[in-house]
Design a protein around this motif. Structure first.
Motif, PDB file in Angstrom:
ATOM      1  N   LYS A 263     -19.571   1.239  -4.026  1.00 24.16           N
ATOM      2  CA  LYS A 263     -18.977   1.094  -2.699  1.00 24.16           C
ATOM      3  C   LYS A 263     -19.728   1.913  -1.651  1.00 24.16           C
ATOM      4  O   LYS A 263     -19.620   1.645  -0.462  1.00 24.16           O
ATOM      5  CB  LYS A 263     -17.505   1.537  -2.740  1.00 24.16           C
TER       6      LYS A 263
ATOM      7  N   THR B  12     -11.638  -8.940  -6.135  1.00 28.95           N
ATOM      8  CA  THR B  12     -12.940  -8.323  -5.877  1.00 28.95           C
ATOM      9  C   THR B  12     -12.796  -6.900  -5.376  1.00 28.95           C
ATOM     10  O   THR B  12     -13.572  -6.011  -5.742  1.00 28.95           O
ATOM     11  CB  THR B  12     -13.721  -9.167  -4.850  1.00 28.95           C
ATOM     12  N   GLN B  13     -11.797  -6.669  -4.532  1.00 25.19           N
ATOM     13  CA  GLN B  13     -11.604  -5.335  -3.983  1.00 25.19           C
ATOM     14  C   GLN B  13     -10.888  -4.405  -4.950  1.00 25.19           C
ATOM     15  O   GLN B  13     -11.121  -3.202  -4.936  1.00 25.19           O
ATOM     16  CB  GLN B  13     -10.809  -5.422  -2.683  1.00 25.19           C
TER      17      GLN B  13
ATOM     18  N   ALA C 123      -5.405  -2.834  -3.398  1.00 21.00           N
ATOM     19  CA  ALA C 123      -5.593  -4.152  -4.003  1.00 21.00           C
ATOM     20  C   ALA C 123      -5.092  -4.172  -5.444  1.00 21.00           C
ATOM     21  O   ALA C 123      -4.495  -5.161  -5.897  1.00 21.00           O
ATOM     22  CB  ALA C 123      -7.064  -4.549  -3.940  1.00 21.00           C
TER      23      ALA C 123
ATOM     24  N   HIS D  25      -8.087   2.206  -0.696  1.00 26.41           N
ATOM     25  CA  HIS D  25      -8.074   0.777  -0.402  1.00 26.41           C
ATOM     26  C   HIS D  25      -8.235  -0.053  -1.676  1.00 26.41           C
ATOM     27  O   HIS D  25      -7.624  -1.110  -1.813  1.00 26.41           O
ATOM     28  CB  HIS D  25      -9.164   0.447   0.611  1.00 26.41           C
ATOM     29  N   GLU D  26      -9.071   0.403  -2.597  1.00 27.92           N
ATOM     30  CA  GLU D  26      -9.184  -0.333  -3.852  1.00 27.92           C
ATOM     31  C   GLU D  26      -7.901  -0.217  -4.662  1.00 27.92           C
ATOM     32  O   GLU D  26      -7.506  -1.166  -5.358  1.00 27.92           O
ATOM     33  CB  GLU D  26     -10.369   0.178  -4.668  1.00 27.92           C
TER      34      GLU D  26
ATOM     35  N   GLU E 247      -2.713   1.470   2.139  1.00 31.58           N
ATOM     36  CA  GLU E 247      -3.590   0.696   3.024  1.00 31.58           C
ATOM     37  C   GLU E 247      -3.832   1.436   4.343  1.00 31.58           C
ATOM     38  O   GLU E 247      -4.888   1.279   4.963  1.00 31.58           O
ATOM     39  CB  GLU E 247      -2.972  -0.679   3.298  1.00 31.58           C
TER      40      GLU E 247
ATOM     41  N   ILE F 278      -9.345 -18.038  -2.299  1.00 25.38           N
ATOM     42  CA  ILE F 278      -9.979 -17.044  -1.424  1.00 25.38           C
ATOM     43  C   ILE F 278      -9.146 -15.764  -1.391  1.00 25.38           C
ATOM     44  O   ILE F 278      -9.672 -14.640  -1.480  1.00 25.38           O
ATOM     45  CB  ILE F 278     -10.163 -17.618  -0.013  1.00 25.38           C
ATOM     46  N   LEU F 279      -7.822 -15.922  -1.267  1.00 28.97           N
ATOM     47  CA  LEU F 279      -6.941 -14.754  -1.220  1.00 28.97           C
ATOM     48  C   LEU F 279      -7.009 -13.957  -2.518  1.00 28.97           C
ATOM     49  O   LEU F 279      -7.248 -12.736  -2.500  1.00 28.97           O
ATOM     50  CB  LEU F 279      -5.510 -15.207  -0.945  1.00 28.97           C
TER      51      LEU F 279
ATOM     52  N   GLY G 213      -9.251 -14.132  -4.832  1.00 28.39           N
ATOM     53  CA  GLY G 213     -10.609 -13.644  -5.060  1.00 28.39           C
ATOM     54  C   GLY G 213     -10.904 -12.375  -4.297  1.00 28.39           C
ATOM     55  O   GLY G 213     -11.505 -11.428  -4.834  1.00 28.39           O
ATOM     56  N   SER G 214     -10.469 -12.324  -3.039  1.00 28.00           N
ATOM     57  CA  SER G 214     -10.709 -11.118  -2.242  1.00 28.00           C
ATOM     58  C   SER G 214      -9.931  -9.930  -2.790  1.00 28.00           C
ATOM     59  O   SER G 214     -10.442  -8.799  -2.829  1.00 28.00           O
ATOM     60  CB  SER G 214     -10.323 -11.373  -0.782  1.00 28.00           C
ATOM     61  N   ILE G 215      -8.690 -10.169  -3.243  1.00 33.03           N
ATOM     62  CA  ILE G 215      -7.889  -9.071  -3.799  1.00 33.03           C
ATOM     63  C   ILE G 215      -8.501  -8.573  -5.101  1.00 33.03           C
ATOM     64  O   ILE G 215      -8.625  -7.359  -5.323  1.00 33.03           O
ATOM     65  CB  ILE G 215      -6.438  -9.532  -4.013  1.00 33.03           C
TER      66      ILE G 215
END
Length: 436
Positions: free
Chosen positions: A163, A61-62, A408, A404-405, A396, A54-55, A57-59
């Protein structure tokens, strides 16, 4: 009736004695507990892997969108009436390009130039530098129409990357419907193209997201780790060798060992306060430099290196020392010729892992000034510089969404650094194990 006869009678009645039944019940309960424990362990590993997926994947994805960018290439008429041949940098190329592109799209502008201003907002300020360089190098381009390539603005990038969408109310987004139509038309005509974002790795930090890169922070982190390694590894290994092989067992060494173990558990921000007071306020070393950052991280890495080195030295069998001494070797020859080489895999593993841990520290760097905006790339260890952890913190907290992207993406680069360092530790350990 005797006990043996009674047992025979009970076995004849039930087939199995009560004692055997109790033993079998206990065995079944023990096997059941072992089975449950194995499943608990598997469940714990599954939960940990799920959180890791999950961690990551979220990083990913972003941040994956930060690895590609869009460039717009437009034909620009270099109007000699608006461009000074002797000082092309003073011309408002963004406005010139925006007005010409509005006319090219057959859009009627008003007297206030509202449409041209909206088109100008889609173009990065890098465009004026590119155009000015072209005129400075080739003044003969004045009066001609030449293609100029430049990045799009961060708002335009966010729309092209999905986005910012039309589903959002127009008054709640920074790209209007008209601007979206213009971008779609330019993309359909081939003027806007996507490509690998090499600027992310070849440029330093910037106040504009589309121009911001990681090179300055990567070089700063590398210089900082170089200082840390040059100080912490020799001092830490030397201290561990002395404590384990040479120091007498008395109250002073016991106090030293207790304090080393306690220092390994001290929060990293305390080392930042120590570095601020000692290296900057007292020794007056340059603030926000790799030199100060490396010294602070070296102090933080020393206890870990000492503890890991001592553990590796303890793992060497005593028979190695006894055999070397029996053959006439001195204490120093025994330690450095036999014991330390055998302990080297663990020593190198502990040193590299401590370096990887130091690479990800943020709190000490913030206290010594590495949170400041540094747009360039450092060339010495005494120049102000940023680092990957502090750059992630700065991006951040930025208000622009495009940062923000990139945050990541910087995290992914930092993770890649740590994976490489840990892989190097594994390879070095195997190499030393094969050698000895």
């Amino acid at each position: 009736m005797t006990d043996a006869a009674q047992n025979l009678t009970e076995q004849g009645t039930t087939g199995v004695s009560p004692r055997t039944q109790r033993l079998k019940a206990r065995l079944r309960a023990r096997y059941a507990r072992e089975t449950r424990f194995r499943w608990y362990g598997r469940a714990a590993i599954g939960v940990a892997l799920a959180f890791l997926v999950i961690l990551l994947g979220s990083i990913i994805t972003q941040g994956y969108t930060a690895f590609y960018a869009h460039t717009v290439t437009l034909p620009v008429y270099m109007d000699p009436a608006r461009i000074d041949r002797s000082y092309p940098q003073g011309a408002n190329f963004e406005q010139i390009v925006a007005e010409q592109q509005i006319r090219r799209l057959s859009v009627q502008d008003d007297e206030q130039g509202t449409k041209a201003s909206a088109m100008k907002a889609l173009l990065s300020s890098e465009l004026k530098f590119q155009a000015a360089k072209m005129i400075a190098r080739q003044p003969g381009l004045l009066g001609q129409t030449v293609p100029v390539a430049a990045p799009l603005s961060d708002d335009a990038e966010m729309y092209l990357k999905g986005k910012i969408t039309r589903d959002q109310p127009e008054d709640q987004r920074r790209v209007s419907n008209a601007q979206m139509d213009w971008l779609d038309r330019m993309k359909a005509s081939g003027a806007v193209r996507a490509h690998f974002n090499a600027a992310l790795f070849t440029k330093g930090d910037s106040t504009q997201p589309e121009l911001a890169g990681l090179l300055g922070a990567v070089v700063g982190s590398a210089l900082m780790l170089m200082v840390t390694a040059l100080i912490a590894i020799p001092v830490g290994v030397g201290a561990a060798v002395w404590l384990e092989e040479y120091s007498p067992r008395n109250r002073i060494t016991a106090i030293i060992e207790v304090n080393i173990n306690n220092l390994a558990a001290v929060p990293s921000i305390v080392y930042g306060l120590l570095g601020l007071a000692l290296f900057i306020n007292f020794m007056h070393l340059p603030r926000a430099s790799p030199l100060v950052g490396g010294l602070v991280l070296a102090l933080m890495a020393l206890p870990t290196i000492i503890i890991a080195t001592r553990s590796s030295l303890k793992a060497v069998p005593p028979s190695i020392r006894e055999a070397a001494l029996a053959m006439g070797a001195s204490r120093t020859q025994t330690v450095f010729g036999h014991v330390l080489p055998l302990a080297m895999p663990g020593v190198m593993t502990g040193a590299i892992i401590s370096m990887a841990h130091a690479l990800g520290e943020t709190a000490p760097l913030l206290l010594i000034g590495m949170i400041s905006f540094v747009p360039g790339v450092p060339h010495a260890i005494d120049e102000p510089v940023g680092a990957l952890p502090s750059l992630i913190y700065i991006w951040e907290n930025a208000s622009e969404r495009a940062f923000h992207e990139r945050t990541a993406a910087a995290i992914l680069v930092l993770l890649a650094f740590m994976i490489v360092m840990n892989a190097a530790a594994v390879l070095l350990r195997r190499r030393f194990e094969r050698r000895w």
